[in-house]
Design a protein around this motif. Sequence first.
Motif, PDB file in Angstrom:
ATOM      1  N   UNK B 104     -63.479  71.988   5.276  1.00  0.00           N
ATOM      2  CA  UNK B 104     -62.967  72.795   6.395  1.00  0.00           C
ATOM      3  C   UNK B 104     -63.785  74.061   6.638  1.00  0.00           C
ATOM      4  N   UNK B 105     -64.230  74.701   5.553  1.00  0.00           N
ATOM      5  CA  UNK B 105     -65.018  75.932   5.727  1.00  0.00           C
ATOM      6  C   UNK B 105     -66.409  75.615   6.270  1.00  0.00           C
ATOM      7  N   UNK B 106     -67.082  74.645   5.660  1.00  0.00           N
ATOM      8  CA  UNK B 106     -68.488  74.428   5.993  1.00  0.00           C
ATOM      9  C   UNK B 106     -68.671  73.561   7.237  1.00  0.00           C
ATOM     10  N   UNK B 107     -67.760  72.603   7.461  1.00  0.00           N
ATOM     11  CA  UNK B 107     -67.935  71.686   8.586  1.00  0.00           C
ATOM     12  C   UNK B 107     -67.153  72.165   9.807  1.00  0.00           C
ATOM     13  N   UNK B 108     -65.905  72.576   9.597  1.00  0.00           N
ATOM     14  CA  UNK B 108     -65.084  73.016  10.731  1.00  0.00           C
ATOM     15  C   UNK B 108     -65.240  74.499  11.008  1.00  0.00           C
ATOM     16  N   UNK B 109     -65.852  75.229  10.082  1.00  0.00           N
ATOM     17  CA  UNK B 109     -66.087  76.646  10.305  1.00  0.00           C
ATOM     18  C   UNK B 109     -64.847  77.508  10.172  1.00  0.00           C
ATOM     19  N   UNK B 110     -63.864  77.076   9.402  1.00  0.00           N
ATOM     20  CA  UNK B 110     -62.675  77.895   9.193  1.00  0.00           C
ATOM     21  C   UNK B 110     -63.018  79.126   8.349  1.00  0.00           C
ATOM     22  N   UNK B 111     -62.310  80.221   8.599  1.00  0.00           N
ATOM     23  CA  UNK B 111     -62.498  81.404   7.755  1.00  0.00           C
ATOM     24  C   UNK B 111     -61.920  81.110   6.379  1.00  0.00           C
ATOM     25  N   UNK B 112     -62.290  81.939   5.394  1.00  0.00           N
ATOM     26  CA  UNK B 112     -61.804  81.717   4.041  1.00  0.00           C
ATOM     27  C   UNK B 112     -60.276  81.725   4.007  1.00  0.00           C
ATOM     28  N   UNK B 113     -59.673  82.684   4.722  1.00  0.00           N
ATOM     29  CA  UNK B 113     -58.211  82.804   4.705  1.00  0.00           C
ATOM     30  C   UNK B 113     -57.564  81.584   5.345  1.00  0.00           C
ATOM     31  N   UNK B 114     -58.096  81.176   6.491  1.00  0.00           N
ATOM     32  CA  UNK B 114     -57.552  79.988   7.175  1.00  0.00           C
ATOM     33  C   UNK B 114     -57.667  78.761   6.278  1.00  0.00           C
ATOM     34  N   UNK B 115     -58.857  78.603   5.690  1.00  0.00           N
ATOM     35  CA  UNK B 115     -59.097  77.422   4.861  1.00  0.00           C
ATOM     36  C   UNK B 115     -58.171  77.422   3.658  1.00  0.00           C
ATOM     37  N   UNK B 116     -57.953  78.606   3.094  1.00  0.00           N
ATOM     38  CA  UNK B 116     -57.113  78.680   1.907  1.00  0.00           C
ATOM     39  C   UNK B 116     -55.670  78.312   2.241  1.00  0.00           C
ATOM     40  N   UNK B 117     -55.187  78.815   3.362  1.00  0.00           N
ATOM     41  CA  UNK B 117     -53.819  78.491   3.790  1.00  0.00           C
ATOM     42  C   UNK B 117     -53.700  76.983   4.012  1.00  0.00           C
ATOM     43  N   UNK B 118     -54.705  76.422   4.703  1.00  0.00           N
ATOM     44  CA  UNK B 118     -54.715  74.976   4.950  1.00  0.00           C
ATOM     45  C   UNK B 118     -54.735  74.211   3.629  1.00  0.00           C
ATOM     46  N   UNK B 119     -55.606  74.662   2.699  1.00  0.00           N
ATOM     47  CA  UNK B 119     -55.752  73.976   1.414  1.00  0.00           C
ATOM     48  C   UNK B 119     -54.441  73.989   0.640  1.00  0.00           C
ATOM     49  N   UNK B 120     -53.776  75.158   0.638  1.00  0.00           N
ATOM     50  CA  UNK B 120     -52.491  75.247  -0.067  1.00  0.00           C
ATOM     51  C   UNK B 120     -51.478  74.286   0.544  1.00  0.00           C
ATOM     52  N   UNK B 121     -51.467  74.200   1.886  1.00  0.00           N
ATOM     53  CA  UNK B 121     -50.532  73.284   2.562  1.00  0.00           C
ATOM     54  C   UNK B 121     -50.814  71.846   2.138  1.00  0.00           C
ATOM     55  N   UNK B 122     -52.114  71.506   2.115  1.00  0.00           N
ATOM     56  CA  UNK B 122     -52.475  70.131   1.790  1.00  0.00           C
ATOM     57  C   UNK B 122     -52.108  69.805   0.345  1.00  0.00           C
ATOM     58  N   UNK B 123     -52.362  70.751  -0.558  1.00  0.00           N
ATOM     59  CA  UNK B 123     -52.030  70.513  -1.961  1.00  0.00           C
ATOM     60  C   UNK B 123     -50.521  70.396  -2.156  1.00  0.00           C
ATOM     61  N   UNK B 124     -49.758  71.205  -1.404  1.00  0.00           N
ATOM     62  CA  UNK B 124     -48.303  71.100  -1.500  1.00  0.00           C
ATOM     63  C   UNK B 124     -47.849  69.737  -1.005  1.00  0.00           C
ATOM     64  N   UNK B 125     -48.518  69.252   0.026  1.00  0.00           N
ATOM     65  CA  UNK B 125     -48.156  67.957   0.592  1.00  0.00           C
ATOM     66  C   UNK B 125     -48.292  66.837  -0.448  1.00  0.00           C
ATOM     67  N   UNK B 126     -49.287  66.987  -1.367  1.00  0.00           N
ATOM     68  CA  UNK B 126     -49.434  65.980  -2.426  1.00  0.00           C
ATOM     69  C   UNK B 126     -48.780  66.465  -3.729  1.00  0.00           C
ATOM     70  N   UNK B 127     -47.881  67.462  -3.594  1.00  0.00           N
ATOM     71  CA  UNK B 127     -47.075  67.984  -4.706  1.00  0.00           C
ATOM     72  C   UNK B 127     -47.939  68.613  -5.797  1.00  0.00           C
ATOM     73  N   UNK B 128     -49.026  69.274  -5.400  1.00  0.00           N
ATOM     74  CA  UNK B 128     -49.885  69.936  -6.393  1.00  0.00           C
ATOM     75  C   UNK B 128     -50.125  71.403  -6.039  1.00  0.00           C
ATOM     76  N   UNK B 129     -49.190  71.982  -5.273  1.00  0.00           N
ATOM     77  CA  UNK B 129     -49.324  73.382  -4.876  1.00  0.00           C
ATOM     78  C   UNK B 129     -49.507  74.312  -6.061  1.00  0.00           C
ATOM     79  N   UNK B 130     -48.939  73.927  -7.205  1.00  0.00           N
ATOM     80  CA  UNK B 130     -48.993  74.788  -8.387  1.00  0.00           C
ATOM     81  C   UNK B 130     -50.353  74.731  -9.086  1.00  0.00           C
ATOM     82  N   UNK B 131     -51.114  73.654  -8.839  1.00  0.00           N
ATOM     83  CA  UNK B 131     -52.336  73.462  -9.612  1.00  0.00           C
ATOM     84  C   UNK B 131     -53.598  73.794  -8.816  1.00  0.00           C
ATOM     85  N   UNK B 132     -53.456  74.650  -7.799  1.00  0.00           N
ATOM     86  CA  UNK B 132     -54.579  74.935  -6.894  1.00  0.00           C
ATOM     87  C   UNK B 132     -55.804  75.457  -7.637  1.00  0.00           C
TER      88      UNK B 132
END
Lengths: 473, 244
Positions: B104-132
């Motif tokens: 997301x950061x390198x290909x879509x050009x998301x900012x670090x904050x945006x990418x991090x929020x997205x990443x946390x959402x995705x990890x929560x979706x696979x029930x791994x929000x705690x293991x980021x």
Amino acid sequence: MLVLAWGLLASLGCGRSEAPASRGDWKGRTLRIGTDATYPPFESMQDGELVGFDVDLGRLIAEELGARVEWTNTSFDGVFPALMAGKFDLVMSAVTVTPERQQRLGFSAPYYTAGQLVVVRADETAVTGIEGLRGKVAGIQLNTSATLVLEKFPDIQVRQYPSIDLALQDLRNGNLAGVVGDGPTLRYFLAHGFQGLRAVGDLLTEEHYGIAMRPDDVELRAAVNGALQRLRDSGRFAALEEKYFGEAARKAPVEAARGVPWTRVAKRLAEGLGLTLGLTVLALLAGLPLGLVVALGRRVRFKPLSWLCAAYVEGLRGTPLLVQIIFIYYALPQLLGVDLAPMLAAVLALTLNSAAYVAEIFRAGIGSVDPGQEEAARALGLSHAQTLRYVILPQAVRNVLPPLTNEGIALLKDSSLVSIIGMAELTRAGQELASQLAAPLAVWPMVALFYLLATLPLTRLASALEKRLHRQA
Amino acid sequence: MALVEVRNLHKRFGALEVLRGVDLTVEPGEVVVFVGPSGCGKSTLLRCLCGLEVPSEGEVVVGGQPVRDDPKSLQVLHRRVGMVFQRFHLFPHLSALDNVTLAPRKVLGLSDAEAEALGQRMLSMVHLGERAQAYPSQLSGGQQQRVAIARALAMKPELMLFDEPTSALDPELVGEVLEVMRELAREGMTMCVVTHEMGFAADVAHRVLFMDGGRVVEQGSPQQVLRDPQQPRTREFLARLLQR
């Protein structure tokens, strides 16, 4: 080695000697003189200063010509190639005039008469002259005129040493029956620290030292000969001879017997180590990125580029570093007309050489990364460059840290080879000290210690870095 | 319009022809499961769909764009199609979160904050929000595969491909990965799955394709293909699978 260097230069047509012949008038110009300062009393280093008969004589000649003088201290192996490459104008290094050398070099009128002398252990009573060495092993300094004497005795086995003090040390250790070398220098060493050895018989030859120059430098030869004659006429030459070879000089040799001046040795070696470290760091700083570029170049699909990079690696890895140094410093000026300062040539040679090894290390490191990593990155839409930058290289670098450390250490030690172009790095400093103090056994362990001082922190740094990176994975 | 259209797809590696004329249509929201003996070409078919392989012959059209062998258009395809590998292929030098946010950061050009929020959402979706912050080596196989799914999802793909996603896992870890895939299917993600998990195929797939020798031998609803196969080769394969 010298043979090889000559071959190299000869193949480039050094007979032509592209270095410009100097004009007759030297007033206000700089007379550049090369020497190998491991040969007291003619030339040696003392407290970082060049001293000796040749050094004083060179100074007087320059004075006569109204010229400034600039000395280059380099190994005897490299001194003639450097002269032919135009790195300096004269060689004053106790050079014996031989017919063979006269074919390639120009010589001034002889300025000193010496001869070859045989030295044996003091307890060796059976040997009274060179005849006594028949069927035995004799040591000489590489590329010196002792070879000519021993050619007449094919049944004497000859072992060659880079400097004469090492031959004497080996004699003292019992590995040689005798050492053959220039009388004045051997006598100096016997008086300065090499106890337990003695000279036997008279001088075997009558040899003349001359000042060497390029053969086509006719006007310089005339100028030097004129200056020598004026020095003789004014009595200053005789005074110089008295200073070095007279009664007073013979009575003086007590200085070295006082023991090794450790602080002086340490200071000089520290300077040498500084240069060694500087060379290594510069060559690594330049060699790492260059090696990476070459490694990546070998992966490119555009065939000519990958072939070029492969050829670069094979070429530099498959030839000795010493030859590369000689080529860059001595031959490049003649080929391309660029004159490289010794420091620049040394860094360039070390950089180009280490880059070839670094390239192979990186190539192996990149190859060791699971191909699935590249597929995963591509499947996410990362470009080729992004995949390399963010996925492949970080993992490759972690894999190659141990071999890169090895390469750094190897480079640090290999940098000693640049002494052939006169860089006074650690090994060369050791050579100079060992001959000046006539104490190789004291100096070389110190040299080893200084190398260790440099390599140990490097090893520790690398293993700390390695640990940090591995904690993540 | 179909999301995926494959017409007469052939794929050769030197003299070896792995795909010998495959036709396939996948509608948006559809879950298609591929079964078949190893070497039948199902993995290669998936790799053709995400652009890791290019067709030797025939045509692959994803979202109206034909797959062509040039880096730019392949890169566009990669962004629209998410791929999950049998052996995860997580980036071992990056934390779970960084694995998810890199593209997301390198290909879509998301900012670090945006990418991090997205990443946390995705990890929560696979029930791994705690293991980021965990590195792959600190995660179990099942957790690693779920991070890999989150990593693919972070690129907001229109189509998700799963190439034997549970084959490299210990049996007790298979369930958590299949559960995440079930949730994805429920949310309407278009999925192509190569798997030997017949239970998953029966529950989740809209359609099952049986492949053998580089061709689609039989296809239909899970009931048809798995309970009442028409082709002898399908029957033979399913019988062998049940014996294990």
